[in-house]
Scaffold this motif. Structure first.
Motif, short mmCIF file in Angstrom:
data_model
loop_
_atom_site.label_atom_id
_atom_site.label_comp_id
_atom_site.label_asym_id
_atom_site.label_seq_id
_atom_site.Cartn_x
_atom_site.Cartn_y
_atom_site.Cartn_z
N ASN A 113 0.80 -1.22 0.00
CA ASN A 113 0.00 0.00 0.00
C ASN A 113 0.84 1.28 0.00
O ASN A 113 0.67 2.15 0.86
CB ASN A 113 -0.96 0.00 1.20
CG ASN A 113 -1.88 -1.19 1.20
OD1 ASN A 113 -2.61 -1.41 0.25
ND2 ASN A 113 -1.83 -1.97 2.27
N PRO A 114 1.74 1.42 -0.97
CA PRO A 114 2.58 2.63 -1.00
C PRO A 114 1.79 3.86 -1.45
O PRO A 114 0.83 3.78 -2.22
CB PRO A 114 3.64 2.27 -2.04
CG PRO A 114 2.94 1.34 -2.98
CD PRO A 114 2.02 0.52 -2.10
N ILE A 115 2.20 5.00 -0.94
CA ILE A 115 1.68 6.29 -1.38
C ILE A 115 2.87 7.11 -1.82
O ILE A 115 3.74 7.44 -1.02
CB ILE A 115 0.91 7.00 -0.25
CG1 ILE A 115 -0.32 6.18 0.15
CG2 ILE A 115 0.51 8.41 -0.65
CD1 ILE A 115 -1.09 6.74 1.33
N ASP A 116 2.93 7.38 -3.11
CA ASP A 116 4.07 8.07 -3.71
C ASP A 116 5.39 7.40 -3.32
O ASP A 116 6.39 8.05 -3.03
CB ASP A 116 4.09 9.54 -3.27
CG ASP A 116 2.90 10.31 -3.81
OD1 ASP A 116 2.39 9.95 -4.89
OD2 ASP A 116 2.45 11.27 -3.13
N GLY A 117 5.35 6.04 -3.30
CA GLY A 117 6.56 5.27 -3.03
C GLY A 117 6.93 5.14 -1.56
O GLY A 117 7.95 4.52 -1.25
N LYS A 118 6.12 5.68 -0.66
CA LYS A 118 6.43 5.61 0.76
C LYS A 118 5.31 4.88 1.52
O LYS A 118 4.18 4.82 1.05
CB LYS A 118 6.63 7.02 1.34
CG LYS A 118 7.82 7.76 0.72
CD LYS A 118 7.98 9.14 1.33
CE LYS A 118 9.18 9.87 0.71
NZ LYS A 118 9.34 11.23 1.28
N ILE A 119 5.67 4.34 2.69
CA ILE A 119 4.74 3.55 3.50
C ILE A 119 4.38 4.33 4.76
O ILE A 119 5.26 4.78 5.49
CB ILE A 119 5.36 2.18 3.87
CG1 ILE A 119 5.79 1.43 2.61
CG2 ILE A 119 4.38 1.35 4.70
CD1 ILE A 119 4.67 1.19 1.61
N TYR A 120 3.09 4.44 5.00
CA TYR A 120 2.61 5.23 6.13
C TYR A 120 1.79 4.40 7.13
O TYR A 120 1.30 4.94 8.11
CB TYR A 120 1.76 6.40 5.62
CG TYR A 120 2.54 7.39 4.80
CD1 TYR A 120 3.19 8.46 5.42
CD2 TYR A 120 2.69 7.24 3.43
CE1 TYR A 120 3.93 9.36 4.67
CE2 TYR A 120 3.42 8.13 2.67
CZ TYR A 120 4.04 9.20 3.30
OH TYR A 120 4.78 10.10 2.57
N GLN A 121 1.64 3.11 6.87
CA GLN A 121 0.94 2.22 7.78
C GLN A 121 1.70 0.90 7.84
O GLN A 121 2.02 0.32 6.80
CB GLN A 121 -0.50 1.96 7.30
CG GLN A 121 -1.31 1.10 8.26
CD GLN A 121 -2.62 0.64 7.62
OE1 GLN A 121 -2.66 -0.33 6.88
NE2 GLN A 121 -3.69 1.35 7.92
N LEU A 122 2.01 0.42 9.04
CA LEU A 122 2.78 -0.81 9.17
C LEU A 122 1.97 -2.00 8.64
O LEU A 122 0.84 -2.23 9.08
CB LEU A 122 3.16 -1.03 10.63
CG LEU A 122 4.16 -0.03 11.21
CD1 LEU A 122 4.38 -0.29 12.70
CD2 LEU A 122 5.51 -0.09 10.47
N PRO A 123 2.54 -2.78 7.70
CA PRO A 123 1.81 -3.89 7.07
C PRO A 123 2.00 -5.20 7.84
O PRO A 123 2.64 -6.13 7.36
CB PRO A 123 2.45 -3.95 5.69
CG PRO A 123 3.87 -3.53 5.93
CD PRO A 123 3.84 -2.52 7.04
#
Length: 416
Positions: A113-123
């Motif tokens: 679930n990347p957003i603009d190549g970055k991760i904001y929620q631990l998977p």
């Protein structure tokens, strides 16, 4: 214990720093599986590992957390730490902290679930959403010897069940639990839209398509047709999530499309009939399972101590007892490297994992509509609107074209 634990309803004051340590607000949600005692124990275990932190527990008023976080943010009360909140919108606005590759080293799918190549929620957790749990006794009484493997076979099974006076599907969504009516639609979107176009929702976000796309209309139409045929009882829409599960337990329907967390409940409090599991069938019989890998912590960029908030969030997510607790309480399929579930997990959980692994082997795992958290996912608050609209679809107040037009209109409003 170096850290204190306190609790309150969401909407409290944002965390702060003091001579006695740092107070951080942590937004959770509660379900019959994940009750207050579950969260309190998990919070305490994480806090014992991080000195100088006091956690102020906040509880979202409904399971639809993301829309509520949007409300809190608008009033200047964005929590410091949040679990299972869709970061889309918040991340682009610079309100969530991006996790680094070092932070994500322990996770099986570190770039989920990347957003603009970055991760904001631990998977940390994979949840098939939904599978179909079914009453094997009801199937046998209707002459159904094996689970349906094609959509035509599913319709045939529904007809046989109805002819025997058995309600085919148990679907709820009453009161604050409107989200619980979404699972037939999520399943149909998986088989009819995402199977052939896995990036469909990202295309919708980019303005390349609309919900009036014939593929999406077909998926919606299947749900409307199930209800029109009497296979989904509109009366069930008055039931809460807990009451809907109880209705399945009480044999008020043969099939229960629900997230994998039901497996934990089924094993912990056994039903008086044997429960089977199958993937909602596609037209061509291919195995397709909508699933979401994420569900973990996000951290606010405005937390009084971002590094400490990240440290606590990771301590919570990687604690062995917390992971085991999530598996036992909520049927989680943990996405942490080297993790093995408790050996004493029950038969419904094992069957759930097997159904998911079958889809993995068939390359049939797709996103779960309305649950996505990365690029192109639904805007905050829109999942709740979609669920409310499904009620009109099931009751016949909206047809497929009207429902998809409704989604397009709500999308436009959410962008304002």
């Amino acid at each position: 214990m170096a850290a204190a634990l306190s609790g309150c309803t969401a909407g409290g004051k944002q965390g702060s720093s003091s001579a006695s340590g740092t107070e951080l607000t942590f937004l959770t949600f509660e379900t019959p599986n994940l009750d207050a005692a579950y969260w309190d124990a998990a919070i305490a275990r994480a806090s014992a590992k991080v000195a100088g932190v006091t956690i102020k527990k906040l509880v979202a008023p409904t399971v639809e957390r993301t829309g509520y976080v949007k409300q809190l943010d608008a009033s200047g009360q964005l929590p410091d730490i949040m679990i299972a909140v869709n970061p889309n919108g918040f991340a682009q606005a610079g309100k969530f902290v991006a996790w680094t590759d070092e932070d994500l080293a322990a996770f099986v799918s570190p770039h989920s679930n990347p957003i603009d190549g970055k991760i904001y929620q631990l998977p940390y957790n994979t949840q098939p959403t939904p599978l179909v749990y079914y009453n094997k006794v009801a199937f046998a009484s209707a002459g159904i010897t094996t689970p349906p493997q094609t959509y035509a076979q599913l319709l045939d099974a529904c007809a046989k069940l109805k002819a025997k006076g058995i309600n085919p599907f148990v679907v709820g969504g009453g009161g604050k639990d409107t989200w619980a009516d979404m699972y037939p639609l999520i399943a149909c979107v998986a088989t009819d839209v995402y199977k052939s176009k896995p990036t469909w929702l990202a295309d919708r976000a980019a303005g390349k398509t609309t919900f009036s796309d014939p593929l999406f209309v077909k998926a919606v139409g299947k749900v409307a047709d199930l209800a029109k045929a009497g296979y989904i009882d509109p009366a069930g829409l008055s039931r809460s999530y807990a009451d809907t599960e109880q209705a399945f337990r009480d044999r008020k329907g043969a099939m229960y499309p629900m997230g994998s967390w039901f497996a934990a409940s089924a094993d912990a409090k056994k039903l008086d009939f044997e429960v089977g599991v199958f993937a909602w069938p596609a037209d061509d019989g291919s195995v397709v399972v909508p699933a979401y890998t994420g569900g973990g912590m996000s951290v606010s960029t405005k937390a009084p101590n971002v590094d400490l908030a990240k440290k606590w969030a990771l301590a919570f997510m990687l604690d062995q007892a917390n992971l085991d607790g999530s598996v036992k309480a909520d049927g989680s399929i943990i996405a942490i490297k080297g993790y093995q579930p408790p050996a004493d997990m029950g038969p419904v959980y094992k069957a759930t994992v097997a159904a998911y692994q079958q889809a993995v082997g068939a390359n049939g795992v797709v996103n779960a509509f309305s649950v996505e958290g990365g690029d192109g996912s639904l805007l905050p608050g829109l999942a709740d609107k979609a669920a409310i609209g499904v009620q009109d679809l099931i009751t016949g107040k909206k047809d497929a074209a009207q429902y998809t037009a409704f989604l397009d209109a709500e999308w436009a409003k959410a962008k304002q």
